[in-house]
Design a protein around this motif. Structure first.
Motif, PDB file in Angstrom:
ATOM      1  N   LEU A 135      36.317  16.931  10.863  1.00  0.00           N
ATOM      2  CA  LEU A 135      37.514  17.243  11.647  1.00  0.00           C
ATOM      3  C   LEU A 135      37.183  17.442  13.121  1.00  0.00           C
ATOM      4  N   LEU A 136      36.098  18.136  13.398  1.00  0.00           N
ATOM      5  CA  LEU A 136      35.697  18.338  14.793  1.00  0.00           C
ATOM      6  C   LEU A 136      35.330  17.021  15.461  1.00  0.00           C
ATOM      7  N   THR A 137      34.661  16.153  14.741  1.00  0.00           N
ATOM      8  CA  THR A 137      34.296  14.854  15.295  1.00  0.00           C
ATOM      9  C   THR A 137      35.545  14.039  15.619  1.00  0.00           C
ATOM     10  N   ARG A 138      36.510  14.023  14.719  1.00  0.00           N
ATOM     11  CA  ARG A 138      37.747  13.282  14.967  1.00  0.00           C
ATOM     12  C   ARG A 138      38.522  13.868  16.140  1.00  0.00           C
ATOM     13  N   TYR A 139      38.584  15.193  16.202  1.00  0.00           N
ATOM     14  CA  TYR A 139      39.317  15.854  17.275  1.00  0.00           C
ATOM     15  C   TYR A 139      38.690  15.564  18.630  1.00  0.00           C
ATOM     16  N   THR A 140      37.385  15.692  18.719  1.00  0.00           N
ATOM     17  CA  THR A 140      36.717  15.441  20.000  1.00  0.00           C
ATOM     18  C   THR A 140      36.736  13.959  20.350  1.00  0.00           C
TER      19      THR A 140
ATOM     20  N   GLN B 291      39.199  11.924  19.800  1.00  0.00           N
ATOM     21  CA  GLN B 291      40.529  11.638  20.331  1.00  0.00           C
ATOM     22  C   GLN B 291      40.647  12.058  21.785  1.00  0.00           C
ATOM     23  N   GLN B 292      39.933  13.076  22.185  1.00  0.00           N
ATOM     24  CA  GLN B 292      39.997  13.544  23.568  1.00  0.00           C
ATOM     25  C   GLN B 292      39.399  12.529  24.537  1.00  0.00           C
TER      26      GLN B 292
ATOM     27  N   GLN C 126      39.247   9.128  24.127  1.00  0.00           N
ATOM     28  CA  GLN C 126      39.740   7.764  24.001  1.00  0.00           C
ATOM     29  C   GLN C 126      40.367   7.308  25.317  1.00  0.00           C
TER      30      GLN C 126
END
Length: 161
Positions: free
Chosen positions: A125-130, A132-133, A135
């Protein structure tokens, strides 16, 4: 040259029992003192007396339990050294697994898997969240008149020099 010099197996077992007993007494003493101090009736006198009594009663039992487990671990460890004829890191891991028995092994595996799944899920989840920032902004936000055409020709509305 070895990293550390170990005593022969019978003495190592006794030494480990003593060391683990000490760890159990100190750790158990601190834990029991704090726990019983917080759970005693109000008043510093009652809290100190309750803490001292609990430590006096519980700590030898905790230390003894630690010593038994440490002795069992060390005995299995020495037995594996005798069987294999060598020292390796897997020996300690195997000793820890065998020390707990089959029920403890199953419970530990289940809890370990649950904890590992939680840790890995949070990591994903942290990897996906960061990700997205960082992109690039979507293409519809860009001004189309500022974009060059993909075929290499001049964009419409601009003079050709």
């Amino acid at each position: 040259m070895e990293e550390y010099a170990q005593e022969p197996c019978p003495w190592q077992i006794v030494d480990d029992c003593g060391g683990v007993f000490t760890v159990g007494v100190i750790g158990g003493g601190v834990f029991q003192a704090i726990k019983s101090f917080c759970n005693a009736p109000v008043g510093i006198r009652h809290q100190l007396r309750g803490s001292a009594n609990t430590v006096r009663i519980q700590v030898p039992q905790i230390g003894g339990s630690f010593a038994v487990l440490g002795g069992l671990f060390s005995t299995i460890d020495c037995g594996l050294v005798q069987l294999q004829g060598k020292e390796d890191p897997w020996k300690s891991i195997t000793s820890g697994v065998l020390m707990g028995g089959p029920l403890a092994m199953v419970a530990s595996v289940i809890m370990g898997d649950i904890l590992l799944a939680l840790i890995e899920s949070v990591g994903i989840l942290l990897t996906r969240y960061t990700a997205q920032q960082f992109q690039n902004p979507p293409s519809f936000l860009k001004d189309p008149s500022q974009l060059s055409p993909k075929d290499g020709t001049q964009a419409p509305g601009y003079p050709i020099y």
